[in-house]
Scaffold this active site. Structure first.
Site, PDB file in Angstrom:
ATOM      1  N   CYS A 154      52.290 -24.903  35.482  1.00  0.00           N
ATOM      2  CA  CYS A 154      50.856 -24.636  35.498  1.00  0.00           C
ATOM      3  C   CYS A 154      50.594 -23.153  35.253  1.00  0.00           C
ATOM      4  O   CYS A 154      51.515 -22.344  35.262  1.00  0.00           O
ATOM      5  CB  CYS A 154      50.253 -25.034  36.837  1.00  0.00           C
ATOM      6  N   CYS A 163      51.907 -20.314  37.427  1.00  0.00           N
ATOM      7  CA  CYS A 163      53.290 -19.837  37.290  1.00  0.00           C
ATOM      8  C   CYS A 163      53.317 -18.486  36.572  1.00  0.00           C
ATOM      9  O   CYS A 163      54.227 -17.682  36.763  1.00  0.00           O
ATOM     10  CB  CYS A 163      54.129 -20.816  36.478  1.00  0.00           C
ATOM     11  N   ASP A 179      51.011  16.450 -16.779  1.00  0.00           N
ATOM     12  CA  ASP A 179      51.924  17.579 -16.678  1.00  0.00           C
ATOM     13  C   ASP A 179      53.006  17.333 -17.732  1.00  0.00           C
ATOM     14  O   ASP A 179      53.420  16.192 -17.932  1.00  0.00           O
ATOM     15  CB  ASP A 179      52.529  17.594 -15.264  1.00  0.00           C
ATOM     16  N   ASP A 185      54.837  14.898 -11.175  1.00  0.00           N
ATOM     17  CA  ASP A 185      56.060  14.377 -10.554  1.00  0.00           C
ATOM     18  C   ASP A 185      55.898  14.150  -9.050  1.00  0.00           C
ATOM     19  O   ASP A 185      56.816  13.724  -8.383  1.00  0.00           O
ATOM     20  CB  ASP A 185      57.255  15.280 -10.834  1.00  0.00           C
ATOM     21  N   ASP A 203      53.305  19.090  -8.115  1.00  0.00           N
ATOM     22  CA  ASP A 203      51.888  18.990  -8.475  1.00  0.00           C
ATOM     23  C   ASP A 203      51.038  18.509  -7.317  1.00  0.00           C
ATOM     24  O   ASP A 203      49.898  18.099  -7.536  1.00  0.00           O
ATOM     25  CB  ASP A 203      51.730  17.990  -9.632  1.00  0.00           C
TER      26      ASP A 203
END
Lengths: 122, 742
Positions: free
Chosen positions: B15, B18, B428, B627, B631
């Site tokens: 129940c 518990c 770039d 990259d 940058d």
């Protein structure tokens, strides 16, 4: 009869406005440093749906999803840039520390399940 | 002190009380911070610095059974979804078995005795109970959801469905009970409506869940790339262990066909590795000692041993999965309006339903109660906030996943949305348009010097330099097996070159200006220098004892598909600008080769940011491709920053969009995915807005005064189920996206 039906209608509209928009949500919990706050996802709602905390307080929100609907599969804190999958019937901890005060909503991806993380300055 | 989470499977719980007993037993164990017991699941989650056996003993002492929870017993998400779909089909079948005969009897063939018949009333009373069973079995979860939402002062789809079908059932029950007290026209029954609406909605939910599952295929595929075990070599012994147990610096053996379990560096052996799943690159990459390998990639034919450098959540694959998952759940600004509408949608629909009922009561024909009921019920059932709410997340889910399949990692919904609006792209040069690995392409010698002499002098000095071009000279010398001589008095003059003494001779290597400063004439090589620049080569001058010994031409090769990518961008109407630190002449030569007219040369890294700002001030929406490391400020300033060739590096954190494959074609591909996704979102949102803004007034009976048209609640339920299914299906069309190649 005419007046009674119209009055009931207007009262119903007033009730909708009050209940869903104006009234204060009953389920709200203040975050405690040591304990995780369990948020149950069940029946289309987060319980509790309002969590209170303070700036820079480390909180653990423990989501427990009972709701089987696919809508409930993840929770999103859009303003905090957080999203977390919620496995069914398993606890999923989410650690959050907010560095600013404000009201941050958390929702399901569709925005139908809604809760608020309310962060105050102190 | 480390804190652990333990999960226990519990037994002998009878129940809910518990729960408290077991939680107390667990929290009494020293070291336990918190314990929570889930009665439904019969599991306990315990947090603290404690041994699991102590926890098991504590539970057993309290009179219950406990064992460590085996995660493999937990259903996977796919299993959960399958169970949900199966359940929704069962709910549909049960509702349809009851609803269809009632509908047929009420509409076409009245085989069920009418209420006016004595037997009929008993039968309909029994039917009302059967329909109540249907509402419990097939819609019980919706009623429960509606009630929970109501208590939490929230309203959702369940609210609308529960009120709509609930009022249909209640009214019909009222008719059965008070049949003889109602006017003839008000004696209609709506049991069939309640049952069929529930059938349609469950059927729609099942189809929607099936379609939703497909939207997350990409992330599942990524998760599926993870190996389950690894063959580690520990103390000279080879063991197959779960990848969760692999630790840093473990040596791992990879055999032909093996999936690489964690990130690492090859120690011995060589092979080719298929990285298509991470980068979209279809050709397997050769790997040898010193090369990095990534978790989730597949070894082809060779075998090797590698050392684990990143494990668990730190692997590139884990980062990618996390990033894709985060992005899939993020919302672009285009979806925010729908979000704010769906937040207030259901209460507004409730108000509209009441207003509709009042309008029919005050202005409608008789029997007013029937018209009030039918129209307000239809309004509740046709309204579909789901279609609004689903439109954006479903498309983002598929779009971000699709991009990941092509090696394009999109950080969030806003990046995805903005990528399709770019009007200018800044590239770039080094490492983006070109390979980023300069190499010696030509050597012109002065009188009395051979190519080998020039290269040997230059490489001896450059071996001590950190300049990017120095590596090209040193590599060229190594390729010709020239050994470096001893250098004394070495000096680097930043921005000009290097100088030193080799075997008693004074040697200078650097720019022409550097030699001129030392009064060394270089004009004899003017034609050669012009030729270098025209070909996009950078000249490096070498002088020995104040005499020009030669010029070394260095070029950075253009990537094979850079030209095609730039053409694609230009065809999309995007202006393309190249940024480079090279001199104007060299930059123009490279730009000519790749078909770019906008060139900004001799740019210092810190000036890249201002170039982006200038374009933005001119009203451009700017994408910056770099990259991802040097940058970073420009990438952050751009409306969308693309980090290219970051490959499996952690540099994926630095940009809005990371192109895993080292090719510029990823930029037009990302723009293509973005455009297709945003178009899909717009279709979904416009469709959902139109559906609701037209559907709700029609359901309220706006067409009735003019055309006599009134929608059936059954039709409304079907339309509602179909509307969200349509949105998910439309989003799924994005799965067939393919980048355009011209």
């Amino acid at each position: 009869m005419l007046i009674a039906v119209n009055a009931i209608g207007i009262l119903l509209i007033a009730f909708v406005v009050y209940w869903f928009w104006l009234g204060r949500r009953s389920h709200s919990v203040a975050a405690n440093i040591d304990e995780a706050i369990t948020i149950t996802v069940d029946g289309g709602v987060y319980i509790p749906a309002e969590i209170h905390g303070t700036v820079n307080q480390a909180m653990t929100l423990r989501f427990y999803r009972i709701d089987e609907s696919p809508c409930a599969q993840s929770v999103i804190f859009a303003d905090l840039g957080i999203s977390q999958d919620l496995p069914l019937k398993q606890s999923q901890d989410l650690k959050i520390t907010c560095d600013k005060a404000g009201v941050f909503e958390f929702t399901c991806p569709m925005g139908m399940y809604r809760g608020k993380l309310i962060i105050s300055a102190d | 002190m480390t804190t652990h989470h333990h999960q226990l499977a519990l037994g002998n719980m009878s129940c809910a009380s518990c729960v408290k007993t077991i939680e107390s037993a667990l929290t009494d164990v020293p070291g336990v911070h918190s314990a929570s017991v889930n009665f439904a699941e019969k599991t306990a989650t315990v947090c603290g610095n404690v041994d699991i056996n102590a926890l098991i003993k504590a539970v057993q002492d309290a009179g219950y059974d406990a064992s460590p929870f085996d995660e493999s017993q937990a259903d996977t998400q796919e299993q959960q979804e399958e169970a949900y779909i199966k359940q929704a089909y069962w709910r549909t079948i049960v509702a349809a078995i009851v609803g269809v005969p009632l509908f047929v009897s009420g509409t076409f063939w009245p085989f069920i005795p009418p209420l006016s018949d004595g037997l009929g009333r008993i039968l309909w009373a029994f039917i009302s109970l059967i329909v109540l069973f249907v509402l419990w079995f097939s819609a019980g979860h919706m009623y429960k959801g509606a009630w929970k939402a109501f208590k939490a002062r929230s309203a959702n789809m369940d609210t609308l469905i529960a009120i709509g079908t609930g009022s249909a059932w209640l009214y019909s029950l009222g008719v059965v009970i008070m049949y003889y007290h109602l006017p003839h026209l008000a004696q209609h029954l709506y049991f069939d409506t309640a049952a069929l609406v529930i059938a349609f909605i469950n059927f729609g939910a099942a189809l929607e869940a099936r379609a939703r599952g497909k939207t997350s295929q990409a992330i599942r595929r990524l998760i599926g790339l993870q190996a389950k075990t690894a063959r580690v070599i520990r103390n000279g012994e080879e063991l197959d262990i779960p990848i969760e147990d692999v630790i840093l610096d473990d040596h791992i053996r990879i055999r032909p066909g093996d999936k690489i379990p964690v990130d690492g560096t090859i120690l011995e052996g060589e092979s080719s590795v298929d990285e298509a799943m991470l980068t979209g690159e279809p050709i397997a990459v050769s790997k040898r000692a010193g090369d990095d390998v990534s978790a989730g990639t597949i070894n082809r034919n060779g075998s090797f041993i590698f050392q684990a450098t990143r494990v668990g959540k730190d692997t590139a694959l884990a980062h990618i999965i996390d990033m894709v998952r985060q992005a899939q759940n993020s919302k672009p600004s285009i979806g925010r309006l729908a979000d704010s509408i769906s937040a207030v949608f259901v209460p507004i629909v409730l108000i509209v339903a009441v207003v509709t009922a009042l309008a029919w009561f005050n202005l409608g024909p008789s029997p007013k109660v029937i018209y009030m009921l039918v129209t307000s019920m239809t309004v509740l059932l046709i309204a579909c906030p789901c279609a609004l709410g689903l439109g954006t997340p479903m498309a983002i889910m598929v779009g971000v996943g699709k991009a990941a399949e092509f090696g394009i990692l999109i950080r969030n919904g806003d990046a995805l949305q903005t990528a399709g609006k770019l009007t200018a792209v800044v590239l770039d040069k080094t490492g983006t348009i070109t390979e980023g690995k300069p190499s010696v392409t030509e050597i012109i010698t002065g009188r009395g010097f051979s190519e080998a002499d020039v290269l040997a002098y230059a490489s001896s000095l450059e071996a001590l330099s950190e300049h990017p071009l120095a590596a090209a000279i040193v590599d060229a010398a190594k390729a010709k097996a020239l050994s470096a001589a001893t250098v004394t008095d070495f000096q680097a003059v930043t921005g000009f070159g290097v100088q030193g003494t080799i075997e008693g001779k004074s040697v200078l290597v650097g720019k022409g200006k550097f030699l001129l400063q030392q009064q060394i004439a270089i004009d004899a090589f003017d034609n050669a220098v012009t030729g270098f620049a025209d070909n996009g080569q950078t000249p490096v001058f070498v002088a020995v004892d104040n005499a020009l010994a030669g010029i070394i031409g260095i070029a950075d090769p253009i990537k094979p598909d850079s030209v095609a990518a730039i053409r694609q961008l230009q065809r999309l109407g995007i202006s393309v600008t190249m940024l480079t630190g090279d001199n104007q002449q060299t930059a123009l030569a490279v730009a000519k080769q790749i078909g770019i007219t906008n060139v900004v040369a001799e740019v210092l890294p810190q000036d890249k940011l201002s170039q982006i700002e200038t374009l933005q001030q001119q009203g451009e929406t700017v994408g910056m491709v770099g990259d991802g490391i040097n940058d970073a400020p420009a990438l952050a300033k751009a409306n969308v920053g693309f980090a290219i060739g970051a490959g499996t590096d952690v540099a994926i954190e630095s940009a809005d969009i990371t192109l895993m494959r080292d090719t510029l074609l990823g930029v037009p591909d990302a723009i293509g995915v973005s455009t297709a996704t945003v178009r899909n979102i717009k279709q979904n949102l416009v469709g959902a807005f139109l559906y609701n803004t037209l559907g709700i007034p029609i359901a309220a009976g706006i067409l009735y005064p003019l055309l006599g048209i009134l929608l059936s609640p059954i039709f409304a339920g079907a339309a509602m189920a179909l509307s969200s299914l349509t949105v998910v299906t439309n989003a799924n069309r994005l799965r067939f996206f393919r980048p355009r190649r011209q």
